[in-house]
Every structure is written in C-alpha cells, then in structure tokens.
Design a protein around this motif. Structure first.
Motif, PDB file in Angstrom:
ATOM      1  N   SER A  17      -5.053 -12.651 -27.480  1.00  0.00           N
ATOM      2  CA  SER A  17      -4.506 -12.261 -26.179  1.00  0.00           C
ATOM      3  C   SER A  17      -5.318 -12.879 -25.043  1.00  0.00           C
ATOM      4  CB  SER A  17      -4.508 -10.734 -26.055  1.00  0.00           C
ATOM      5  OG  SER A  17      -4.051 -10.343 -24.786  1.00  0.00           O
ATOM      6  N   ALA A  18      -6.635 -12.842 -25.180  1.00  0.00           N
ATOM      7  CA  ALA A  18      -7.493 -13.419 -24.139  1.00  0.00           C
ATOM      8  C   ALA A  18      -7.289 -14.923 -24.023  1.00  0.00           C
ATOM      9  CB  ALA A  18      -8.957 -13.094 -24.433  1.00  0.00           C
ATOM     10  N   LEU A  19      -7.089 -15.591 -25.149  1.00  0.00           N
ATOM     11  CA  LEU A  19      -6.880 -17.044 -25.121  1.00  0.00           C
ATOM     12  C   LEU A  19      -5.586 -17.430 -24.416  1.00  0.00           C
ATOM     13  CD1 LEU A  19      -8.121 -18.051 -28.680  1.00  0.00           C
ATOM     14  CD2 LEU A  19      -9.170 -18.693 -26.496  1.00  0.00           C
ATOM     15  N   THR A  20      -4.597 -16.549 -24.415  1.00  0.00           N
ATOM     16  CA  THR A  20      -3.330 -16.873 -23.742  1.00  0.00           C
ATOM     17  C   THR A  20      -3.486 -16.962 -22.234  1.00  0.00           C
ATOM     18  OG1 THR A  20      -2.585 -14.567 -23.575  1.00  0.00           O
ATOM     19  CG2 THR A  20      -1.952 -15.780 -25.563  1.00  0.00           C
ATOM     20  N   ALA A  21      -4.578 -16.419 -21.707  1.00  0.00           N
ATOM     21  CA  ALA A  21      -4.822 -16.484 -20.264  1.00  0.00           C
ATOM     22  C   ALA A  21      -5.304 -17.866 -19.831  1.00  0.00           C
ATOM     23  CB  ALA A  21      -5.849 -15.425 -19.857  1.00  0.00           C
ATOM     24  N   LEU A  22      -5.625 -18.728 -20.814  1.00  0.00           N
ATOM     25  CA  LEU A  22      -6.208 -20.030 -20.512  1.00  0.00           C
ATOM     26  C   LEU A  22      -5.178 -21.149 -20.543  1.00  0.00           C
ATOM     27  CD1 LEU A  22      -9.380 -19.778 -22.781  1.00  0.00           C
ATOM     28  CD2 LEU A  22      -9.117 -19.052 -20.401  1.00  0.00           C
ATOM     29  N   PRO A  24      -4.165 -25.049 -21.665  1.00  0.00           N
ATOM     30  CA  PRO A  24      -4.477 -25.778 -22.905  1.00  0.00           C
ATOM     31  C   PRO A  24      -5.848 -26.461 -22.862  1.00  0.00           C
ATOM     32  CG  PRO A  24      -2.188 -26.125 -22.334  1.00  0.00           C
ATOM     33  CD  PRO A  24      -2.817 -25.388 -21.174  1.00  0.00           C
ATOM     34  N   LYS A  25      -6.227 -27.026 -21.726  1.00  0.00           N
ATOM     35  CA  LYS A  25      -7.532 -27.692 -21.605  1.00  0.00           C
ATOM     36  C   LYS A  25      -8.665 -26.677 -21.743  1.00  0.00           C
ATOM     37  CE  LYS A  25      -8.154 -30.728 -18.292  1.00  0.00           C
ATOM     38  NZ  LYS A  25      -8.448 -31.336 -16.969  1.00  0.00           N
ATOM     39  N   GLN A  26      -8.534 -25.536 -21.093  1.00  0.00           N
ATOM     40  CA  GLN A  26      -9.547 -24.494 -21.196  1.00  0.00           C
ATOM     41  C   GLN A  26      -9.649 -23.977 -22.632  1.00  0.00           C
ATOM     42  OE1 GLN A  26      -7.747 -21.966 -18.269  1.00  0.00           O
ATOM     43  NE2 GLN A  26      -9.354 -22.358 -16.766  1.00  0.00           N
ATOM     44  N   ARG A  27      -8.494 -23.732 -23.240  1.00  0.00           N
ATOM     45  CA  ARG A  27      -8.451 -23.217 -24.611  1.00  0.00           C
ATOM     46  C   ARG A  27      -9.141 -24.195 -25.578  1.00  0.00           C
ATOM     47  NH1 ARG A  27      -3.895 -20.918 -24.151  1.00  0.00           N
ATOM     48  NH2 ARG A  27      -2.651 -22.799 -24.351  1.00  0.00           N
ATOM     49  N   ARG A  28      -8.860 -25.491 -25.415  1.00  0.00           N
ATOM     50  CA  ARG A  28      -9.472 -26.496 -26.286  1.00  0.00           C
ATOM     51  C   ARG A  28     -10.988 -26.487 -26.128  1.00  0.00           C
ATOM     52  NH1 ARG A  28      -9.262 -32.992 -26.140  1.00  0.00           N
ATOM     53  NH2 ARG A  28     -10.103 -33.317 -28.214  1.00  0.00           N
ATOM     54  N   ALA A  29     -11.462 -26.437 -24.896  1.00  0.00           N
ATOM     55  CA  ALA A  29     -12.907 -26.424 -24.650  1.00  0.00           C
ATOM     56  C   ALA A  29     -13.557 -25.181 -25.260  1.00  0.00           C
ATOM     57  CB  ALA A  29     -13.195 -26.501 -23.156  1.00  0.00           C
ATOM     58  N   VAL A  30     -12.937 -24.033 -25.086  1.00  0.00           N
ATOM     59  CA  VAL A  30     -13.488 -22.790 -25.635  1.00  0.00           C
ATOM     60  C   VAL A  30     -13.522 -22.832 -27.157  1.00  0.00           C
ATOM     61  CG1 VAL A  30     -13.010 -20.308 -25.930  1.00  0.00           C
ATOM     62  CG2 VAL A  30     -12.938 -21.328 -23.649  1.00  0.00           C
ATOM     63  N   LEU A  31     -12.447 -23.307 -27.772  1.00  0.00           N
ATOM     64  CA  LEU A  31     -12.397 -23.357 -29.229  1.00  0.00           C
ATOM     65  C   LEU A  31     -13.403 -24.360 -29.800  1.00  0.00           C
ATOM     66  CD1 LEU A  31      -8.567 -22.957 -29.793  1.00  0.00           C
ATOM     67  CD2 LEU A  31     -10.363 -21.252 -30.150  1.00  0.00           C
ATOM     68  N   LEU A  32     -13.588 -25.478 -29.128  1.00  0.00           N
ATOM     69  CA  LEU A  32     -14.604 -26.440 -29.564  1.00  0.00           C
ATOM     70  C   LEU A  32     -16.001 -25.850 -29.419  1.00  0.00           C
ATOM     71  CD1 LEU A  32     -13.129 -29.744 -28.084  1.00  0.00           C
ATOM     72  CD2 LEU A  32     -13.381 -29.174 -30.522  1.00  0.00           C
ATOM     73  N   TYR A  33     -16.236 -25.153 -28.323  1.00  0.00           N
ATOM     74  CA  TYR A  33     -17.532 -24.514 -28.096  1.00  0.00           C
ATOM     75  C   TYR A  33     -17.796 -23.457 -29.169  1.00  0.00           C
ATOM     76  CZ  TYR A  33     -21.389 -22.437 -25.472  1.00  0.00           C
ATOM     77  OH  TYR A  33     -22.624 -21.971 -25.081  1.00  0.00           O
ATOM     78  N   ALA A  34     -16.763 -22.698 -29.512  1.00  0.00           N
ATOM     79  CA  ALA A  34     -16.896 -21.664 -30.539  1.00  0.00           C
ATOM     80  C   ALA A  34     -17.196 -22.262 -31.914  1.00  0.00           C
ATOM     81  CB  ALA A  34     -15.623 -20.818 -30.595  1.00  0.00           C
ATOM     82  N   GLN A  35     -16.806 -23.515 -32.116  1.00  0.00           N
ATOM     83  CA  GLN A  35     -17.082 -24.201 -33.384  1.00  0.00           C
ATOM     84  C   GLN A  35     -18.495 -24.787 -33.428  1.00  0.00           C
ATOM     85  OE1 GLN A  35     -13.881 -26.870 -34.758  1.00  0.00           O
ATOM     86  NE2 GLN A  35     -12.599 -25.847 -33.230  1.00  0.00           N
ATOM     87  N   GLU A  58     -17.368 -21.716 -18.083  1.00  0.00           N
ATOM     88  CA  GLU A  58     -17.752 -20.541 -17.297  1.00  0.00           C
ATOM     89  C   GLU A  58     -16.507 -19.836 -16.751  1.00  0.00           C
ATOM     90  OE1 GLU A  58     -20.483 -19.323 -13.430  1.00  0.00           O
ATOM     91  OE2 GLU A  58     -20.569 -21.363 -14.195  1.00  0.00           O
ATOM     92  N   PHE A  59     -15.605 -20.585 -16.174  1.00  0.00           N
ATOM     93  CA  PHE A  59     -14.380 -20.004 -15.630  1.00  0.00           C
ATOM     94  C   PHE A  59     -13.498 -19.442 -16.744  1.00  0.00           C
ATOM     95  CE2 PHE A  59     -10.040 -20.257 -13.848  1.00  0.00           C
ATOM     96  CZ  PHE A  59     -10.220 -19.390 -12.780  1.00  0.00           C
ATOM     97  N   SER A  60     -13.437 -20.131 -17.872  1.00  0.00           N
ATOM     98  CA  SER A  60     -12.620 -19.676 -19.000  1.00  0.00           C
ATOM     99  C   SER A  60     -13.119 -18.347 -19.545  1.00  0.00           C
ATOM    100  CB  SER A  60     -12.628 -20.724 -20.119  1.00  0.00           C
ATOM    101  OG  SER A  60     -12.055 -21.929 -19.662  1.00  0.00           O
ATOM    102  N   PHE A  61     -14.441 -18.226 -19.712  1.00  0.00           N
ATOM    103  CA  PHE A  61     -14.997 -16.969 -20.225  1.00  0.00           C
ATOM    104  C   PHE A  61     -14.782 -15.838 -19.227  1.00  0.00           C
ATOM    105  CE2 PHE A  61     -17.883 -19.816 -22.853  1.00  0.00           C
ATOM    106  CZ  PHE A  61     -17.098 -19.686 -23.979  1.00  0.00           C
TER     107      PHE A  61
END
Length: 71
Positions: A17-22, A24-35, A58-61
C-alpha cells in the motif's frame, strides 16, 4: 508472544500500500535500495546523480511513512 501467521502478510500488505503512493521512478529507487544497492549504484543504474537519488529516497520514505500512518 510469537508472531501470528497473518502478521507477515499484514506487513507485506502495508508495504504494498505504501509503495502505491510512489511514482515508478521512486518505487524503483526504493526497491533497489531495499535490495542493498548503494545510492551511487542506484544512480548509475537509473542515470541520475547520487545526490538526486538521496533526495528521491528521502522524499519517497517520507511519502511511504505518511501513507502508512494515515491508513
């Protein structure tokens, strides 16, 4: 007290649900960071400067936490 079987599912649903607020560019960055990729590595993969990735994460989180705590 041990976790209930549904606790992990609830966590995944909250994250989804939180990822849907982002965007596609933000989501990709967050998922790469999480990896485990560094901001520099993510920047190279996405064709962006490390400072841009830092601001993007920072903005995505912030968006994700706002979405998590308001739903």
């Amino acid at each position: 007290m041990p976790d209930r079987p549904t606790d992990k599912l609830d966590d995944y649903m909250d994250l989804a649900s939180a990822l849907t607020a982002l965007t596609p560019k933000q989501r990709r960055a967050v998922l790469l960071y999480a990896q485990g990729f560094t901001q520099c590595e993510i920047g190279e993969m996405m064709g962006l400067a490390q400072s841009t990735i830092s601001e993007l994460l920072e903005f995505s989180f912030l968006l994700m936490s706002f979405r998590y705590f308001t739903h």
